[in-house]
Design a protein around this motif. Structure first.
Motif, PDB file in Angstrom:
ATOM      1  N   MET A  72       0.827  -1.209   0.000  1.00  0.00           N
ATOM      2  CA  MET A  72       0.000   0.000   0.000  1.00  0.00           C
ATOM      3  C   MET A  72       0.860   1.258   0.000  1.00  0.00           C
ATOM      4  N   ASP A  73       2.043   1.130  -0.568  1.00  0.00           N
ATOM      5  CA  ASP A  73       2.978   2.251  -0.645  1.00  0.00           C
ATOM      6  C   ASP A  73       2.305   3.463  -1.298  1.00  0.00           C
ATOM      7  N   ILE A  99      -5.275   5.540   3.341  1.00  0.00           N
ATOM      8  CA  ILE A  99      -5.307   4.459   4.326  1.00  0.00           C
ATOM      9  C   ILE A  99      -5.283   5.060   5.730  1.00  0.00           C
ATOM     10  N   LEU A 156      -6.428  -0.357   8.823  1.00  0.00           N
ATOM     11  CA  LEU A 156      -5.392  -1.313   9.231  1.00  0.00           C
ATOM     12  C   LEU A 156      -5.899  -2.261  10.309  1.00  0.00           C
ATOM     13  N   ILE A 215       3.858  -6.454   4.658  1.00  0.00           N
ATOM     14  CA  ILE A 215       3.018  -5.264   4.542  1.00  0.00           C
ATOM     15  C   ILE A 215       3.906  -4.050   4.297  1.00  0.00           C
ATOM     16  N   ASN A 216       3.504  -3.232   3.327  1.00  0.00           N
ATOM     17  CA  ASN A 216       4.225  -2.014   2.981  1.00  0.00           C
ATOM     18  C   ASN A 216       3.286  -0.835   3.168  1.00  0.00           C
ATOM     19  N   LEU A 217       3.586  -0.005   4.155  1.00  0.00           N
ATOM     20  CA  LEU A 217       2.767   1.171   4.462  1.00  0.00           C
ATOM     21  C   LEU A 217       3.522   2.468   4.212  1.00  0.00           C
ATOM     22  N   CYS A 234       2.180   6.471   3.636  1.00  0.00           N
ATOM     23  CA  CYS A 234       0.728   6.531   3.825  1.00  0.00           C
ATOM     24  C   CYS A 234       0.320   7.733   4.675  1.00  0.00           C
ATOM     25  N   VAL A 253      -1.746   7.102   9.231  1.00  0.00           N
ATOM     26  CA  VAL A 253      -1.295   5.842   9.822  1.00  0.00           C
ATOM     27  C   VAL A 253      -0.428   6.168  11.038  1.00  0.00           C
ATOM     28  N   VAL A 263      -0.483   0.234  13.341  1.00  0.00           N
ATOM     29  CA  VAL A 263       0.659  -0.679  13.257  1.00  0.00           C
ATOM     30  C   VAL A 263       0.668  -1.656  14.428  1.00  0.00           C
ATOM     31  N   LEU A 319       7.787   0.693   6.891  1.00  0.00           N
ATOM     32  CA  LEU A 319       7.104   1.807   7.551  1.00  0.00           C
ATOM     33  C   LEU A 319       7.798   3.131   7.259  1.00  0.00           C
TER      34      LEU A 319
END
Length: 262
Positions: A1-2, A7, A12, A25-27, A30, A34, A39, A54
């Motif tokens: 979700m880069d 988001i 999450l 998982i790729n945040l 965001c 977030v 997380v 992250l």
């Protein structure tokens, strides 16, 4: 979700509840939506996580990092660059015995002593990025390399690196293949020569904006150590120009030369 800036923590939490076998998982990027809440929910519900990214999450702090390290022991890849993680979070990384790749670049407040011991507690580390942390110095990285028996990639751009590190590092490693020390202004020709001569495993050395390293010295080293790829601003610029010409782009001097032939 880069880069998915819409988001939120609530989303999450739903992912955490419904995807408890989640492994990656790729945040990254965001944005501020977030935070630790989202997380930590992932950490508490997804114990099989192997990779978590992250980057650029300023609202994700030590709280998230500590919970991930406590609850997700299988983590192998952790990226925290430009996040809100600092000293306590980096110290918690020592719990990750399977850690292979870590990016802790640009984390204000981290302590060199905690970074220095990471390879002692995480013996499988293969790649580490500590760039843009000006407090990271020669002594810290010598300890990293000494105990990092599998460490083949070390990025320490814009850290407090001097010729002392370059002179000594070859004695401590047989694994290091890629080293990037760009923007380390205290590095000189002497250090680069010593490193090239003593680090037999080295294959790549990043020197962009190491302004005390001369083009003449690099040219000599390229001839003497052809197995090492040296990267400087001048060399990379030449590569770009050569690539452009191969793809048909004509610079003014090329056009002038064609006009003369005609």
């Amino acid at each position: 979700m880069d880069g998915c800036y819409k988001i939120t923590d609530d989303g999450l939490c739903k992912v955490a509840e419904g995807c408890q076998d989640l492994e990656k998982i790729n945040l990254s990027r965001c944005s501020h939506h977030v935070t630790d809440k989202g997380v930590v929910a992932i950490a508490e519900n997804c114990p099989r996580l192997r990779e978590v990214i992250l980057g650029y999450l300023s609202e994700v702090t030590d709280t998230s990092c500590v919970r991930l390290c406590e609850l997700c022991p299988d983590l192998e890849i952790v990226t925290l660059m430009f996040s809100g993680v600092s000293e306590k979070g980096v110290r918690a990384l020592k719990q990750l015995k399977k850690l292979r790749i870590i990016d802790i670049s640009s984390l204000p407040g981290i302590v060199p002593a905690d970074v220095a011991t990471l390879t002692q507690f995480c013996p499988d580390l293969q790649a580490m990025n500590v760039s843009l942390n000006p407090e990271i110095n020669d002594e810290c990285l010598l300890q990293v390399v000494k105990y990092g028996r599998h460490l083949h990639l070390l990025q320490c751009v814009s850290c407090r690196i001097t010729d002392h590190f370059l002179t000594e590092v070859g004695r401590h490693t047989k694994a290091l293949r890629n080293l990037d020390i760009g923007w380390c202004q205290a590095v000189t020709d002497c250090g680069v020569r010593a490193l090239s001569a003593t680090c037999g495993s080295l294959q790549y050395l990043g020197l962009i904006r190491c302004d005390a390293v001369t083009a003449e010295a690099v040219e000599e080293l390229m001839a003497e150590y052809p197995h090492i790829t040296y990267s400087t601003f001048i060399l990379e610029s030449k590569k770009l120009i050569e690539r452009a010409r191969r793809e048909g782009f004509m610079f003014r001097e090329d056009q002038n030369h064609v006009d003369m032939l005609v």
